[in-house]
Enzyme design. Structure first.
Site, PDB file in Angstrom:
ATOM      1  N   ASP A  43      -2.181  55.581  48.733  1.00 32.59           N
ATOM      2  CA  ASP A  43      -1.244  54.467  48.896  1.00 32.59           C
ATOM      3  C   ASP A  43      -0.780  53.959  47.539  1.00 32.59           C
ATOM      4  O   ASP A  43      -1.538  53.290  46.831  1.00 32.59           O
ATOM      5  CB  ASP A  43      -1.954  53.361  49.687  1.00 32.59           C
ATOM      6  N   ASP A  92       6.599  53.182  47.904  1.00 34.68           N
ATOM      7  CA  ASP A  92       5.278  52.947  48.482  1.00 34.68           C
ATOM      8  C   ASP A  92       4.934  54.009  49.522  1.00 34.68           C
ATOM      9  O   ASP A  92       5.469  54.011  50.628  1.00 34.68           O
ATOM     10  CB  ASP A  92       5.234  51.558  49.121  1.00 34.68           C
TER      11      ASP A  92
END
Length: 403
Positions: A98, A293
Site C-alpha cells: 500500500d 495509492d
C-alpha cells in the site's frame, strides 16, 4: 488510516528507530503478486468509503449506508484478490502492498482465535523484541478497524531482509478484516512520516532496506484481472514500452502526490486507440493534483471531472441507494486519459467497470473525491493501466505504458 498532524516531530525521531541489515548497495529483487480466491461479498461502496476515510474526506451518508450491504459475486468477475507473499518473523503472510500508508500490520498469535481463523498468522521469532509502551490503531470508513502491539522482527521480501522492522501485531480486528481471508495484513510503502505507531512512528520496510538497494526506487506493474509485480532497486525495461515520463512528487504530507496537466475523454471499451490519436475527443484545461495509492481500489476525482466522464456513458446515474455512480453493465465505456507532462496515460474504458451490483447495473471505478480541498486519488483503476516508478531521488514518480 489516521492523518498525522505533527509531521515535523515525527520526522525528527526516525533516525533512531530501526536499523536495516548490513549495507550492500547492490540488491535488487522482485515481489510478484499471487491470486487468492475472493470470498468476501462486500458492496463496492465499501471500497469507496475506505478510500474517503483514509484521506480524511467526509463520507456521505448514502455511501456509508451502501457500504454496510453486500452483493453476490460470480466466478468470472471480482473472483480474485492480488497479494504479495512476505516473510515476517518465521511466517509467510499474504499482504497488501500500500503506497498510501506506512504501517506493516498483521494477524498474529495475539489475535483472538475466532478472528484469526482462516488467516496465516505472524509468530514473533525468537529474536523478536516487543516495544513496551508502543501501540497502533487504524480505522477505515466502512467501520473496519484494527489495533495492537509492536515488535521489532526480521522481515524478508524477495530475498532482501531487514532485521529490525516494526511489525504491528493485531490484538483485535473488526469483522470486515476477519471475513477477508485473502489478506493477512498490510505493508505500507508511503513515506515513513505517515506511520501510526505511538508514541514514536516507525520506518517502513522500504526505508529500512533503502541503503541495500542498487537504486533508491521501486516499481509496480499492476494488472487488470491478473497478478502483477513489484520490483525493488531497479527498473525492468521489459515491463514497459517507450520512455518513462517523470514528474515531481509532493511528499509534504507523506504521500506520493503529483500534479497532472489535464485530462481527456475518448475512445471506448471496444475500440483501439493510440496515445495521441484523434479518438481523444475532449481536452480539458486545468491541472489535477492527487495521490498515487496502490492501497485504494478506485480512482477518486473532483465532481466536475467525474460528471464529465459519466455524461459520456449512456444510462449512467449517481445512485444514492448504491452510494455512487452506476451504469448498465453492457454500456460502452470511453477511455480516460490523464496528461502528465506531455505524456498521455490512458486508462482503458473497461477498467472503469469496477463491480457488478446486480444482473444489469455495475459500479463505476471512477467516483467523486468530494470536491473542495479534498485530494484526488489515483488508485488501482488508474495504476493498473501504467508501469509506475516510485523514485525517492527528487522524489519523483514515473509513468509509461505497460509492455
Amino acid at each position: 488510516m489516521v492523518l498525522i498532524t505533527q509531521l515535523g516531530a515525527a520526522l525528527a525521531v526516525f533516525s533512531a528507530l530501526t536499523v536495516a541489515a548490513p549495507t550492500k548497495g547492490k540488491a535488487r529483487f522482485s515481489a510478484p503478486q499471487v491470486g487468492i480466491p475472493k470470498k468476501a461479498k462486500h458492496h463496492p461502496a465499501a471500497a469507496y468509503a475506505r478510500a474517503l476515510h483514509k484521506f480524511g474526506m467526509k463520507i456521505p451518508k448514502a455511501v456509508s449506508d451502501a457500504a454496510k450491504g453486500s452483493v453476490p459475486t460470480t466466478p468470472t468477475q471480482n473472483d480474485e484478490q492480488y497479494v504479495t507473499q512476505v516473510t515476517v518473523g518465521g511466517s509467510t503472510l499474504n499482504l497488501d502492498l500500500d503506497t498510501g500508508s506506512a504501517d506493516l500490520w498483521v494477524f498474529s498469535t495475539e489475535t483472538p482465535q475466532d478472528e484469526s481463523q482462516g488467516h496465516n498468522i505472524y509468530k514473533p521469532s525468537s529474536g523478536a523484541k516487543r516495544l513496551d509502551g508502543y501501540s497502533w490503531e487504524i480505522k477505515y470508513g466502512d467501520s473496519s478497524s484494527a489495533h495492537g502491539d509492536v515488535f521489532l522482527d526480521t522481515v524478508t521480501v524477495g530475498g532482501v531482509t531487514t532485521s529490525s522492522q516494526a511489525v504491528e501485531s493485531a490484538k483485535e480486528v473488526s469483522s470486515q478484516f476477519v471475513k477477508d481471508k485473502a489478506t493477512d495484513g498490510l505493508m505500507g510503502l508511503s513515506f515513513s512520516v505517515l506511520n501510526t505507531v505511538q508514541p514514536q512512528p516507525q520506518k517502513t520496510f522500504f526505508d529500512n532496506v533503502l541503503s541495500q538497494l542498487e537504486q533508491p526506487l521501486f516499481t509496480c506493474t499492476l494488472k487488470h484481472g491478473e497478478p502483477g509485480t513489484y520490483d525493488f532497486g531497479y527498473i525492468d525495461d521489459s515491463k514497459h514500452t517507450g520512455e518513462i515520463a517523470y514528474t515531481q512528487v509532493d511528499n509534504s504530507n507523506g504521500w506520493w502526490g503529483f500534479t497532472a496537466d489535464g485530462y481527456s475523454i475518448g475512445g471506448g471499451s471496444n475500440s483501439s486507440y493510440s496515445l495521441y490519436g484523434a479518438q481523444h475527443k475532449r481536452a480539458n484545461g486545468g491541472s489535477i493534483s492527487g495521490i498515487a495509492d496502490t492501497g485504494t481500489t478506485l480512482m477518486l476525482l473532483s465532481d466536475d471531472v467525474v460528471g464529465d466522464y459519466y455524461q459520456n456513458v449512456q444510462g449512467a446515474t449517481q445512485d444514492q441507494m448504491q452510494g455512487g455512480w452506476v451504469f448498465p453493465c453492457d454500456a460502452n465505456l470511453p477511455d480516460f486519459i490523464l496528461n502528465i507532462g506531455g505524456y498521455n496515460a490512458v486508462v482503458p474504458g473497461k477498467f472503469m467497470n469496477f463491480q457488478e451490483i446486480d444482473n444489469s447495473m455495475c459500479f463505476g471505478g471512477l467516483q467523486s473525491s468530494g470536491g473542495g480541498s479534498t485530494p484526488n486519488i489515483f488508485g488501482d483503476v488508474f495504476l493498473k493501466s501504467q508501469f509506475v516508478v516510485w523514485d525517492t531521488q527528487g522524489p519523483r514518480i514515473g509513468f509509461a505504458p505497460q509492455a
